[in-house]
Design a protein around this motif. Structure first.
Motif, short mmCIF file in Angstrom:
data_model
loop_
_atom_site.label_atom_id
_atom_site.label_comp_id
_atom_site.label_asym_id
_atom_site.label_seq_id
_atom_site.Cartn_x
_atom_site.Cartn_y
_atom_site.Cartn_z
N GLN A 105 1.08 -1.34 0.41
CA GLN A 105 0.00 -0.15 -0.03
C GLN A 105 0.83 1.20 -0.19
O GLN A 105 1.86 1.58 0.86
CB GLN A 105 -0.70 0.12 1.29
N THR A 106 0.41 2.06 -0.69
CA THR A 106 1.39 3.49 -0.24
C THR A 106 2.03 3.92 0.69
O THR A 106 2.39 4.80 0.81
CB THR A 106 1.24 4.48 -1.57
N GLN A 107 0.12 4.15 1.59
CA GLN A 107 0.87 5.09 2.40
C GLN A 107 1.94 3.67 3.23
O GLN A 107 2.56 4.46 4.34
CB GLN A 107 -0.24 4.92 3.60
N ASP A 108 2.30 2.47 3.50
CA ASP A 108 2.68 2.00 4.43
C ASP A 108 4.85 2.36 3.50
O ASP A 108 5.29 2.93 4.40
CB ASP A 108 2.90 0.72 3.87
N VAL A 109 4.81 2.52 2.59
CA VAL A 109 6.26 3.40 1.86
C VAL A 109 5.76 4.24 2.18
O VAL A 109 7.16 5.25 2.61
CB VAL A 109 5.99 3.57 0.40
N VAL A 110 4.78 5.54 2.42
CA VAL A 110 5.06 6.93 2.70
C VAL A 110 5.25 6.52 4.18
O VAL A 110 6.58 7.96 4.65
CB VAL A 110 3.98 7.62 3.04
N GLU A 111 5.00 6.03 5.59
CA GLU A 111 5.33 6.16 6.74
C GLU A 111 6.47 5.61 6.34
O GLU A 111 6.67 6.21 7.41
CB GLU A 111 4.47 4.86 7.31
N GLY A 112 6.85 4.04 5.68
CA GLY A 112 8.69 3.79 6.19
C GLY A 112 9.76 5.30 5.53
O GLY A 112 10.46 5.91 6.15
N PHE A 113 9.22 6.19 4.79
CA PHE A 113 10.18 7.14 4.72
C PHE A 113 9.73 8.62 5.67
O PHE A 113 10.41 9.43 6.10
CB PHE A 113 9.62 7.38 3.42
N THR A 114 8.57 8.77 5.81
CA THR A 114 8.49 9.83 6.62
C THR A 114 9.37 8.99 8.19
O THR A 114 9.56 10.40 9.22
CB THR A 114 7.25 9.39 7.00
N GLY A 174 12.98 5.95 6.75
CA GLY A 174 13.81 5.16 5.98
C GLY A 174 14.59 5.56 4.87
O GLY A 174 14.06 6.57 4.29
N ASN A 175 15.82 5.14 4.19
CA ASN A 175 15.86 5.77 3.07
C ASN A 175 16.16 4.94 1.56
O ASN A 175 16.86 5.24 0.79
CB ASN A 175 17.86 5.50 3.63
N ASP A 176 14.99 3.42 1.96
CA ASP A 176 14.68 3.15 0.76
C ASP A 176 14.08 1.40 1.68
O ASP A 176 13.70 1.28 2.62
CB ASP A 176 15.91 2.41 0.43
N TYR A 177 13.50 1.25 0.06
CA TYR A 177 12.11 0.47 0.75
C TYR A 177 12.07 -0.61 0.37
O TYR A 177 12.12 -0.27 -1.68
CB TYR A 177 10.38 0.88 0.96
N LEU A 178 12.30 -1.49 0.30
CA LEU A 178 12.09 -3.14 -0.83
C LEU A 178 10.94 -4.16 -0.75
O LEU A 178 11.11 -4.54 0.62
CB LEU A 178 13.34 -3.88 -0.80
N LYS A 179 10.00 -3.84 -1.75
CA LYS A 179 9.14 -4.93 -1.86
C LYS A 179 9.56 -6.54 -1.83
O LYS A 179 10.01 -6.82 -2.70
CB LYS A 179 7.47 -4.80 -2.44
N LYS A 180 8.93 -7.58 -0.70
CA LYS A 180 8.99 -8.84 -0.72
C LYS A 180 8.34 -9.18 -1.74
O LYS A 180 6.42 -8.99 -1.85
CB LYS A 180 8.19 -9.32 0.15
N PRO A 181 7.89 -10.67 -2.51
CA PRO A 181 9.02 -10.76 -2.82
C PRO A 181 10.50 -10.07 -3.74
O PRO A 181 10.16 -9.28 -4.65
CB PRO A 181 9.26 -12.15 -3.71
N PHE A 182 12.01 -9.96 -3.65
CA PHE A 182 13.09 -9.28 -4.18
C PHE A 182 14.05 -9.98 -4.89
O PHE A 182 14.04 -11.24 -3.84
CB PHE A 182 13.36 -7.78 -3.47
N SER A 183 15.05 -9.68 -5.37
CA SER A 183 16.46 -10.66 -5.91
C SER A 183 17.36 -9.87 -4.81
O SER A 183 17.00 -8.81 -4.74
CB SER A 183 16.24 -10.42 -7.48
#
Length: 227
Positions: A87-96, A99-108
């Motif tokens: 969800q976009t709000q989760d990404v926004v919360e992380g940066f707020t 956080g410097n970066d955000y990686l969604k599972k699954p990732f390489s």
């Protein structure tokens, strides 16, 4: 080969945590794997990692809460969040939160490694200019060094550097004893309070060459750095 860069990884899925740990260690990283947020906070306080990789959904203390607590005492260490949330709000919360970066599972793993290297490279460049002048001393918080005039630099311990940083931030003001004990020691009990007194004594000795600098005890409240 250069010394391994130290990374703290907080991931409650044992299999995934081990895969990430082993993959990073093949790239000359030293990985401190923690299974929950409480362990991760204690490990951060004692091991001085250079970067944090935090799973958002963890037992005992989630990644966002952990990051908030760490950001109160360290606003420079890079933080990468790992999450299954999209969800976009989760990404926004992380940066707020900081956080410097955000990686969604699954990732390489390659993507994670590239992001880690980019953040460490950026942090290395920033550290060269992050110094604070206090009297005749130069304090470099990220590198945890203290230098008097042109003399040789003194390497501080993790706790010494963080305690001095907070004293300088509150220069000529009272630094609340209970607040700093909870931030740096995890609680304000009697034994931690005695430990902090020892570190204050150490800092006084470190700063004694400049007679204009003094750390005074404000009884019942905390400490004040006067300069």
């Amino acid at each position: 080969m250069a010394n391994p860069r130290k990374i703290l990884l907080a991931e409650d899925e044992p299999a995934l945590g081990q895969i990430i740990k082993e993959s990073l260690e093949t790239r000359n990283f030293k990985v401190l794997l923690c299974e929950n947020g409480d362990i991760a906070l204690k490990t951060y306080q004692t091991e001085m990692p250079e970067l944090l990789v935090l799973d958002v959904m963890m037992p005992k203390k989630d990644g966002f809460t952990l990051a908030k607590e760490i950001r109160e005492i360290d606003d420079t260490i890079p933080i990468i969040f790992l999450t299954a949330k999209s969800q976009t709000q989760d990404v926004v919360e992380g940066f707020t939160i900081g956080g410097n970066d955000y990686l969604k599972k699954p990732f390489s793993m390659e993507e994670l490694i590239v992001r880690i290297n980019n953040l460490l490279s950026r942090t290395k460049e920033q550290k060269h200019s992050e110094t604070i002048e206090i009297g005749h001393y130069t304090f470099n918080f990220p590198k945890q060094t203290l230098q008097f005039k042109i003399e040789e630099k003194t390497q501080l311990t993790h706790r010494e550097a963080h305690l001095l940083f907070h004293l300088i931030k509150n220069k000529n003001k009272v630094l609340d004893r209970s607040l700093i004990l909870n931030k740096l020691w995890g609680s304000d009990d009697f034994f931690n309070a005695r430990s902090m007194d020892v570190f204050i004594t150490k800092l006084r000795k470190r700063l004694k060459q400049d007679s204009n600098i003094e750390i005074i005890n404000v009884r019942g409240f905390g400490y004040k750095l006067i300069c």
